[in-house]
Design an enzyme around this catalytic site. Structure first.
Site, PDB file in Angstrom:
ATOM      1  N   ASP A 154      -9.076   0.733  11.762  1.00  0.00           N
ATOM      2  CA  ASP A 154      -7.788   1.105  11.076  1.00  0.00           C
ATOM      3  C   ASP A 154      -6.557   0.877  11.283  1.00  0.00           C
ATOM      4  OD1 ASP A 154      -9.479   2.013   8.621  1.00  0.00           O
ATOM      5  OD2 ASP A 154     -10.076   3.402   9.725  1.00  0.00           O
TER       6      ASP A 154
ATOM      7  N   MET B  55      -4.321  -1.564   6.548  1.00  0.00           N
ATOM      8  CA  MET B  55      -3.641  -0.721   5.537  1.00  0.00           C
ATOM      9  C   MET B  55      -2.144  -0.725   5.758  1.00  0.00           C
ATOM     10  SD  MET B  55      -5.995   2.792   5.297  1.00  0.00           S
ATOM     11  CE  MET B  55      -6.861   2.486   6.958  1.00  0.00           C
TER      12      MET B  55
ATOM     13  N   MET C 202      -2.807   1.156  10.429  1.00  0.00           N
ATOM     14  CA  MET C 202      -1.879   1.554   9.482  1.00  0.00           C
ATOM     15  C   MET C 202      -0.487   1.691   9.930  1.00  0.00           C
ATOM     16  SD  MET C 202      -3.948   4.954   8.720  1.00  0.00           S
ATOM     17  CE  MET C 202      -5.577   5.281   8.598  1.00  0.00           C
TER      18      MET C 202
ATOM     19  N   ASP D 271     -15.712   3.669   2.637  1.00  0.00           N
ATOM     20  CA  ASP D 271     -14.951   4.127   3.699  1.00  0.00           C
ATOM     21  C   ASP D 271     -14.216   5.390   3.379  1.00  0.00           C
ATOM     22  OD1 ASP D 271     -12.950   4.429   5.840  1.00  0.00           O
ATOM     23  OD2 ASP D 271     -12.094   2.843   5.725  1.00  0.00           O
TER      24      ASP D 271
ATOM     25  N   SER E 213     -15.783   4.542  12.903  1.00  0.00           N
ATOM     26  CA  SER E 213     -14.408   4.227  12.685  1.00  0.00           C
ATOM     27  C   SER E 213     -13.461   4.937  13.752  1.00  0.00           C
ATOM     28  CB  SER E 213     -13.894   4.850  11.219  1.00  0.00           C
ATOM     29  OG  SER E 213     -12.230   4.855  11.222  1.00  0.00           O
TER      30      SER E 213
ATOM     31  N   HIS F  53     -15.140  -0.279  13.193  1.00  0.00           N
ATOM     32  CA  HIS F  53     -14.211  -0.164  12.005  1.00  0.00           C
ATOM     33  C   HIS F  53     -12.741   0.057  12.630  1.00  0.00           C
ATOM     34  CE1 HIS F  53     -13.051  -0.057   7.925  1.00  0.00           C
ATOM     35  NE2 HIS F  53     -12.034   0.702   7.962  1.00  0.00           N
TER      36      HIS F  53
END
Length: 223
Positions: free
Chosen positions: A35, A68, A37, A175, A8, A33
């Site tokens: 992410d 997210m 946000m 996760d 990640s 990965h």
């Protein structure tokens, strides 16, 4: 079946992303990965399409993008154009879940749904057959470096039974809270994939750490 390891980038040194990517490319990791946000659905802001697009031309790994964000349905095609191979949305952030899952698949990506720790798996009852990935959050989303919440193991075991009973090929990915210590029990509980942040990027040599985690995962699987 082998266990998939997905480093990640949330836990990487953002001033050295290029160097990190080179080491990931040489490692046994199959996915990266990413992410995303928005500071609204979660209390943190990371990066978006421009960063993913800039990384895409330097990597042959599968880009596993985890949104997210609120209203993820607005950005499906944008993330596809940026280079996402998988697009995972949060059940809690998407009121029109069925429609959004199908839109992701129609755009040519694998579709995933993430569940926060306290969200029951039963919320996926009617859409599970359409999912390529269920991303089980082992921590409350928003920040890396948190400890795994213990009741998540039971959640994974229940999900594993549910998927097997329906003879589905849906991947269970965990996760948050993945480490050398938690990895064996997570695999025994039934995960297919491990998103690893601090467990990878706090090491001095990223490629070596990824390969060590991958080797340990395969040993647990074969035991």
């Amino acid at each position: 079946m082998s266990i998939i390891l997905a480093p990640s980038l949330l836990s990487a040194d953002f001033s050295k992303l290029g160097e990190a990517l080179v080491q990931i490319e040489s490692s046994r990791a199959e996915w990266i990965h990413l992410d995303v946000m928005d500071g609204h659905f979660v209390p943190n802001i990371t990066f978006g399409m421009p960063v993913i697009k800039s990384l895409r031309s330097h990597s042959k790994k599968i880009f596993d993008v985890h949104l997210m964000i609120t209203h993820p349905e607005r950005y499906i095609l944008d993330f596809k154009k940026a280079g996402a191979d998988h697009l995972t949305i949060h059940q809690e952030a998407c009121p029109h879940l069925d429609r959004t899952i199908h839109a992701i698949k129609e755009a040519g990506m694998k579709a995933g749904v993430a569940l926060n720790p306290a969200t029951p798996i039963q919320t996926l009852q009617h859409v599970l057959p359409y999912l390529d990935i269920v991303l089980v959050m082992g921590v409350n989303p928003g920040f890396g470096g948190q400890s795994l919440i213990p009741y998540v193991f039971e959640k994974i075991r229940d999900l594993r039974k549910w998927i097997d009973t329906q003879n589905l090929s849906t991947h269970i990915v965990i996760d948050g809270g993945v480490s050398i210590e938690t990895l064996p029990d997570l695999i025994k509980a039934g995960v297919h994939g491990l998103v690893a942040g601090n467990a990878v990027f706090q090491a001095d040599h990223i490629e070596h750490q990824i390969n060590q985690l991958w080797d340990q995962a395969q040993s647990v699987l074969q035991a």
